[in-house]
Design an enzyme around this catalytic site. Structure first.
Site, mmCIF file in Angstrom:
data_model
loop_
_atom_site.group_PDB
_atom_site.id
_atom_site.type_symbol
_atom_site.label_atom_id
_atom_site.label_comp_id
_atom_site.label_asym_id
_atom_site.label_seq_id
_atom_site.Cartn_x
_atom_site.Cartn_y
_atom_site.Cartn_z
ATOM 1 N N ARG A 79 0.878 -1.185 0.000
ATOM 2 C CA ARG A 79 0.000 0.000 0.000
ATOM 3 C C ARG A 79 0.905 1.221 0.000
ATOM 4 N NH1 ARG A 79 -2.796 2.874 4.426
ATOM 5 N NH2 ARG A 79 -4.743 3.806 3.674
ATOM 6 N N HIS A 96 -8.488 0.207 10.082
ATOM 7 C CA HIS A 96 -7.140 0.322 10.624
ATOM 8 C C HIS A 96 -7.199 -0.041 12.106
ATOM 9 C CE1 HIS A 96 -5.923 3.391 7.267
ATOM 10 N NE2 HIS A 96 -6.344 2.224 6.802
ATOM 11 N N TRP A 115 1.562 -1.418 9.127
ATOM 12 C CA TRP A 115 2.134 -0.069 9.026
ATOM 13 C C TRP A 115 3.412 -0.056 9.845
ATOM 14 C CZ3 TRP A 115 0.714 4.179 6.199
ATOM 15 C CH2 TRP A 115 1.472 5.337 6.442
ATOM 16 N N ASN A 153 -7.003 8.120 2.676
ATOM 17 C CA ASN A 153 -6.579 7.526 3.939
ATOM 18 C C ASN A 153 -7.314 8.153 5.112
ATOM 19 O OD1 ASN A 153 -4.532 5.926 5.576
ATOM 20 N ND2 ASN A 153 -4.178 7.986 6.376
ATOM 21 N N GLU A 154 -7.874 7.299 5.999
ATOM 22 C CA GLU A 154 -8.490 7.743 7.252
ATOM 23 C C GLU A 154 -9.232 9.058 7.046
ATOM 24 O OE1 GLU A 154 -5.387 7.677 10.214
ATOM 25 O OE2 GLU A 154 -5.031 5.529 9.942
ATOM 26 N N TYR A 205 -5.523 -0.188 15.582
ATOM 27 C CA TYR A 205 -4.495 0.263 16.523
ATOM 28 C C TYR A 205 -5.044 0.094 17.944
ATOM 29 C CZ TYR A 205 -1.939 1.992 12.458
ATOM 30 O OH TYR A 205 -1.254 2.083 11.273
ATOM 31 N N GLU A 235 -4.306 -1.165 7.771
ATOM 32 C CA GLU A 235 -3.170 -0.771 8.602
ATOM 33 C C GLU A 235 -3.335 -1.415 9.972
ATOM 34 O OE1 GLU A 235 -2.392 3.354 9.249
ATOM 35 O OE2 GLU A 235 -2.660 3.925 7.149
#
Length: 531
Positions: A74, A218, A276, A150-151, A220, A247
């Site tokens: 990516r 994503h 990531w 992105n995001e 996290y 991610e």
């Protein structure tokens, strides 16, 4: 009259455009919860993110990412929030992906944190950027996924919200003639902790006349427990919607993601994941670098976990069929009889018995670790012999080897060989290496332990010491007198094998028991010779 009416109706039906099903999509596309290729082969993304827009000169990273086992990368791009990536630059990125047999997910980073972070672009602005690149993207549908932004939303409420803005962005791309698989990121900085994408993904998919959208979360700090991870993945599986983990990391400023569960669940469900990120992180999250300073020989603990750990990239990635990737999912046999010789203060030679594979072994990865800690790839070779260099004097190392085949499958690792390098001056008079020959749940055999006279004169005896992990005990030995004090094992020569001419070797072995099959092995081998 009835015949004329029927004919007119038939003509009208023929003139009315018929919406195309997903199966009519060009190149990569979704089919239910899966991503498939143009020939219908399933494709599961396995790889990493590369911050190209900030490190445009690091073009060697594409080959390094492929060598690490990835089938997808990516790529971070910008349309103006940072130095814009031009059409020529993006064409070069696509060429690098194709040259290295990688599927290329291109993402516009300008939208990151819109509504909460100053300077962020809207999804509509991101679409304008993509339309400006259409000349280099058209015809690349087999190789490129367009990740619109992105995001694209932070945590603040904005109008239009994620569902409306994302649907409009997808529609506008299709109206501009894009036939690519489109990837859309979740709001809440990609983590979707409010469940907006989870609940409205079907609405966005329905807005695409090609029904060719894959959703990206994503993971996290929001995903720090197995229950949170599985609940989110379950929601998409139940809804029959395609999802990738675009991610994730092993640590983050907002919490401690459960990367083991992320990897294991993605593998068991056939979901794509992209860690990531390769290198170049700053602002306090340097720990997310997978290699140090873009050097593929310097995997970080996070890189080692992502690429070489259980359910990691190297063990699970399959090259895309568009590049000739086969359906071969069978790994080679493990290399056997790994042994070390020629140990010096700065190096050692490793040899092993060749692996076998139905489609042929293409090479071997040599893994190295210190006395404790994770293994990292120290080098690759097509032969069954490798010379490790750059070792430090009076230091203990552990080595393993694994094989690779043409489909990217990797074998189980070999036995572990432990090497303790002598001091630079060779004053101890001997060096020692130990090989774990076999192991089972509650025990293992270390054989041979090789003692070599590296001095200039003959020895009259030698003493080897090593450390067993906590709870391990020696249960038998041969060709040496072996005793234990705490976890320290001391082995002394017998009457017939103490005298060694310069360069000569002798061997001994022992068997040990371990509690609960913990998998640990001896470390800290050292040798002292008597003149």
């Amino acid at each position: 009259m009835g015949t004329r009416i029927a004919a007119l109706l038939a003509l009208l039906v023929a003139l009315v455009p018929v919406p195309q099903p997903a199966s009519a999509a060009t190149g990569l596309r979704v089919s239910g919860t899966r991503v498939i290729e143009a020939d219908g082969s399933p494709f599961v993304m396995r790889g990493t993110n590369h911050a190209h827009t900030w490190y445009a000169s690091r073009t060697s990273s594409f080959a390094a990412i492929k060598a690490a086992g990835a089938n997808t990368v990516r790529v971070v791009l910008s349309g103006g929030r940072w130095t814009p990536n031009t059409a020529d630059d993006v064409a070069g990125v696509i060429a690098l992906c194709k040259q290295n047999r990688l599927i290329c997910v291109l993402e516009n980073h300008d939208t990151t944190g819109y509504g909460e972070q100053g300077g962020a672009y809207t999804l509509d602005q991101a679409v304008t950027y993509w339309i400006g690149l259409k000349s280099v993207l058209a015809g690349q549908e087999n190789h490129v996924v367009v990740n619109i932004g992105n995001e694209p939303f932070g945590n603040n409420a904005v109008t239009p919200g994620w569902t409306q803005a994302t649907s409009a962005a997808v529609t506008r791309l299709r109206e501009a003639g894009f036939e690519h698989l489109i990837m859309v990121d979740a709001p809440n900085w990609g983590q979707d902790w409010q469940g907006v994408m989870r609940d409205d993904a079907a609405t966005v998919l329905a807005a695409d006349p090609r029904r060719n959208v894959v959703f990206s979360v994503h993971m996290y700090g929001v995903y720090d427990t197995a229950a949170e991870i599985t609940a989110y993945l379950d929601a998409f599986r139940t809804a029959g919607l395609p999802l990738v983990i675009g991610e994730f990391g092993h640590l983050h400023s907002d919490g401690d993601p459960d990367e083991d569960t992320i990897l294991a669940q993605a593998q068991s469900r056939g979901l794509g994941y992209l860690g990531w990120s390769w290198s170049g992180n700053g602002g306090g999250v340097e720990y997310l670098d997978q290699v140090t300073s873009f050097d593929p020989a310097r995997l970080t603990p996070w890189g080692e976990r992502l690429f070489n750990g259980p359910d990691g990239v190297r063990a699970t990635a399959r090259e895309a069929a568009v590049y000739g990737g086969s359906g071969d999912t069978g790994p080679p046999t493990a290399p056997a009889n790994l042994a070390a010789s020629g140990v010096t203060a700065g190096g050692a030679t490793l040899t092993w018995t060749a692996s076998t594979d139905d489609t042929g072994v293409t090479g071997y990865d040599v893994l190295r670790a210190g006395a404790s800690g994770p293994f990292a790839v120290a080098g690759t070779t097509a032969a069954t012999r490798f010379t490790a260099t750059g070792l430090s004097p009076e230091t203990t190392y552990r080595f393993q080897v694994r094989a690779r085949d043409g489909a990217g499958n990797t074998s189980p690792v070999s036995n572990t060989v432990t090497v303790t390098t002598p001091g630079g001056s060779g004053d101890d008079g001997c060096v020692v290496t130990g090989t774990v020959q076999s192991q089972w749940g509650t025990g293992y055999v270390v054989q041979p332990v090789t003692v070599t006279n590296d001095g200039d004169s003959a020895t009259t005896g030698w003493t080897v010491t090593l450390t067993l992990p906590a709870g391990h005990t020696v249960t038998g030995s041969w060709n040496a007198a072996v005793s234990m004090s705490g976890q320290t094992v001391t082995a002394r020569n017998l009457a017939y094998n103490g005298r060694l001419a310069p360069g000569a070797t002798t061997t001994f072995g022992f068997q040990a028991a371990r509690p609960g099959g913990d998998g640990a092995v001896p470390t800290g081998y050292a040798c002292v010779a008597a003149p």
